[in-house]
Write a protein that holds these residues in place. Structure first.
Motif, PDB file in Angstrom:
ATOM      1  N   THR A   1      -4.684 -13.345   0.663  1.00  7.99           N
ATOM      2  CA  THR A   1      -3.555 -14.014  -0.002  1.00  7.99           C
ATOM      3  C   THR A   1      -2.452 -13.022  -0.368  1.00  7.99           C
ATOM      4  OG1 THR A   1      -4.377 -13.732  -2.280  1.00  7.99           O
ATOM      5  CG2 THR A   1      -5.174 -15.654  -1.035  1.00  7.99           C
ATOM      6  N   LEU A   2      -2.729 -11.725  -0.243  1.00  4.94           N
ATOM      7  CA  LEU A   2      -1.759 -10.704  -0.673  1.00  4.94           C
ATOM      8  C   LEU A   2      -0.763 -10.426   0.444  1.00  4.94           C
ATOM      9  CD1 LEU A   2      -4.267  -8.272  -2.451  1.00  4.94           C
ATOM     10  CD2 LEU A   2      -2.981 -10.179  -3.441  1.00  4.94           C
ATOM     11  N   THR A   3      -0.004 -11.432   0.801  1.00  2.00           N
ATOM     12  CA  THR A   3       0.882 -11.337   1.966  1.00  2.00           C
ATOM     13  C   THR A   3       2.075 -10.412   1.739  1.00  2.00           C
ATOM     14  OG1 THR A   3       1.974 -13.359   1.199  1.00  2.00           O
ATOM     15  CG2 THR A   3       0.234 -13.601   2.844  1.00  2.00           C
ATOM     16  N   SER A   4       2.357 -10.074   0.490  1.00  2.00           N
ATOM     17  CA  SER A   4       3.472  -9.167   0.219  1.00  2.00           C
ATOM     18  C   SER A   4       3.060  -7.702   0.335  1.00  2.00           C
ATOM     19  CB  SER A   4       4.046  -9.420  -1.181  1.00  2.00           C
ATOM     20  OG  SER A   4       3.078  -9.134  -2.172  1.00  2.00           O
TER      21      SER A   4
ATOM     22  N   ASP B   1      -3.300  -2.172   3.385  1.00  2.00           N
ATOM     23  CA  ASP B   1      -3.563  -1.949   1.962  1.00  2.00           C
ATOM     24  C   ASP B   1      -4.174  -3.157   1.260  1.00  2.00           C
ATOM     25  OD1 ASP B   1      -2.542   0.672   1.984  1.00  2.00           O
ATOM     26  OD2 ASP B   1      -0.486  -0.066   1.715  1.00  2.00           O
ATOM     27  N   GLN B   2      -4.250  -4.302   1.934  1.00  2.12           N
ATOM     28  CA  GLN B   2      -4.642  -5.536   1.248  1.00  2.12           C
ATOM     29  C   GLN B   2      -6.033  -5.463   0.644  1.00  2.12           C
ATOM     30  OE1 GLN B   2      -3.934  -8.518   4.256  1.00  2.12           O
ATOM     31  NE2 GLN B   2      -1.754  -8.682   3.765  1.00  2.12           N
ATOM     32  N   LEU B   3      -7.020  -4.972   1.397  1.00  4.20           N
ATOM     33  CA  LEU B   3      -8.383  -4.898   0.864  1.00  4.20           C
ATOM     34  C   LEU B   3      -8.458  -3.924  -0.306  1.00  4.20           C
ATOM     35  CD1 LEU B   3     -10.578  -4.985   4.100  1.00  4.20           C
ATOM     36  CD2 LEU B   3     -10.573  -6.660   2.246  1.00  4.20           C
TER      37      LEU B   3
ATOM     38  N   VAL C   1       0.386  -2.181  -6.629  1.00  5.51           N
ATOM     39  CA  VAL C   1       1.173  -2.063  -5.403  1.00  5.51           C
ATOM     40  C   VAL C   1       2.190  -0.933  -5.515  1.00  5.51           C
ATOM     41  CG1 VAL C   1       2.844  -3.241  -3.915  1.00  5.51           C
ATOM     42  CG2 VAL C   1       0.846  -4.477  -4.764  1.00  5.51           C
ATOM     43  N   ALA C   2       2.847  -0.839  -6.672  1.00  8.41           N
ATOM     44  CA  ALA C   2       3.842   0.217  -6.871  1.00  8.41           C
ATOM     45  C   ALA C   2       3.195   1.596  -6.787  1.00  8.41           C
ATOM     46  CB  ALA C   2       4.536   0.038  -8.213  1.00  8.41           C
ATOM     47  N   ASP C   3       2.015   1.732  -7.376  1.00  8.28           N
ATOM     48  CA  ASP C   3       1.326   3.017  -7.338  1.00  8.28           C
ATOM     49  C   ASP C   3       0.942   3.406  -5.918  1.00  8.28           C
ATOM     50  OD1 ASP C   3       1.474   3.392 -10.081  1.00  8.28           O
ATOM     51  OD2 ASP C   3      -0.389   2.308 -10.444  1.00  8.28           O
TER      52      ASP C   3
END
Length: 403
Positions: A196-199, A204-206, A245-247
């Motif tokens: 679901t983390l399409t952004s 990196d999603q996992l 995400v920023a990190d």
């Protein structure tokens, strides 16, 4: 040991973990940032959003093909009993009742009506009434014949509670129920969250999902221990996701443990206490040292595991802290030359105070993202374990570091 026995707690533990991870996925998929989720209050999971309350009963299994639901299923009647028990606490018109299960529904079962909020529940109501009456009648027959144990033990309380309701209330409850069958089990939820983390970049999603789960599990533990409110709002989850995400995008260090407390079972290295005792440090000082030493140690381990290249940065910062300490320690030793041990203790305690109160403000940060004083404070105690730093003027000799 890989074998289990009839008393294994594995299923219960997995059930609780499933509740937590399902709640994370449920809250993440909610559209309103004002949504709030609770675990194990009125139900396994309670979601409040847009003026509505949703109670969710979760039925988990790792079976590749769990038994399909029918009106005779134990899980159906246990769930009905749980909801009937909390009816006095519910605003039923503004409440929905969800049975979430990894099992499917039998294709011929009238329970199929509960997969659609607008489907007529008339046939299902009759089927449930008949099943409940059958269960109670068979128990009554067995009782009169002296048969023990009575049949249908797990279902009987739910059947009795359902039949004790008026038919109008039975219909009202059924109108609020929805079954969500064939849900992911605990093995699959983290991957589903990642999808679901399409952004986030696919690579990196996992990793982002794993960090979200880790943060979430910590919030759940704190909520159950009373360290935080049991309500977890969606905006907290979104904020944490954005930070993660920023990190990652900036390849920066995350100070995961800046405000965390060590587990009750944690015991620091004895040298930490030995160093503090040399300068007459109190139990309060020891507790401070242990807490911050644990925070620094956990952060260092985590950073080195996530990105081994950060180990060089950590080592260089250790050198920097040791250098600043050495200036203080050399001056202190000169001041204490020829002085009594009481004076040396007093000066050593002042150096310990410096490491705790002044050094975090006067020494540059390890990284722009690591600003809490706990890392500097704790790292000094990490370094004290092998004698790179110490508090007493003569600590190297007294503690055996200088042979």
């Amino acid at each position: 040991m890989d074998s289990t026995n009839a008393h294994s707690a594995d299923a219960s533990a997995l059930g609780f973990l499933y509740q937590a991870q399902y709640a994370l996925l449920r809250l993440w998929n909610e559209l309103s940032d004002e949504a709030v989720i609770y675990l194990e209050t009125l139900d396994d999971v309670v979601l409040e959003a847009n003026g509505q309350t949703i109670l969710e009963q979760l039925k988990h299994s790792l079976s590749t093909k769990p038994a399909a639901l029918t009106v005779a299923s134990i899980n159906v009647w246990k769930t009905l009993k749980a909801w009937i028990d909390v009816l006095p606490d519910l605003d039923l018109p503004n409440t929905s009742l969800h049975l979430v299960t990894v099992a499917d529904i039998s294709p011929t079962s009238p329970l199929k009506a509960l997969t659609n909020e607008t489907e007529d529940r008339g046939d299902l109501l009759v089927a449930l009434q008949e099943e409940a009456q059958r269960v109670l009648q068979e128990r009554a027959n067995a009782r009169s014949e002296g048969i023990t144990p009575l049949p249908h033990g797990p279902r009987a309380p739910g059947c009795e509670a359902f039949l004790n309701l008026s038919e109008d209330m039975q219909s009202q409850i059924l109108s609020k129920i929805r079954i969500k069958p064939a849900q992911q089990n605990i093995r699959q939820i983290e991957e589903e969250l990642a999808n679901t983390l399409t952004s986030v970049l696919a690579k990196d999603q996992l990793h982002v999902a794993a960090l979200m789960v880790e943060w979430w599990n910590r919030q759940i533990i704190h909520a159950h221990c009373g360290k935080r409110d049991k309500a977890i709002p969606r905006f907290e989850l979104v904020k944490r996701h954005m930070e993660i995400v920023a990190d990652i995008e900036h390849d920066s260090l995350v100070d995961y443990f800046a405000t965390e407390l060590p587990p009750d079972t944690y015991r620091s290295h004895p040298m930490v206490e030995n160093q503090i005792s040399l300068v007459g440090g109190t139990e309060t000082w020891l507790q401070r040292a242990v807490t911050n030493e644990w925070r620094a140690r956990e952060s260092r381990s985590r950073w080195s595991t996530e990105n081994p290249t950060w180990q060089e940065r950590i080592t260089k910062y250790d050198d920097r802290l040791a250098e600043e300490w050495s200036y203080q320690h050399v001056d202190m030793c000169e001041d204490c030359d020829g002085q009594s041990d009481e004076v040396k203790k007093k000066k050593g305690l002042e150096l310990l105070r410096w490491s705790f109160f002044e050094a975090p403000d006067k020494i540059e940060y390890l990284a722009p993202s690591v600003t809490a004083p706990s890392y500097v404070r704790g790292t000094y105690h990490v370094l004290s374990i092998d004698g790179r730093v110490g508090w007493h003027p003569d600590y190297s000799t007294l503690l055996g570091f200088k042979k």
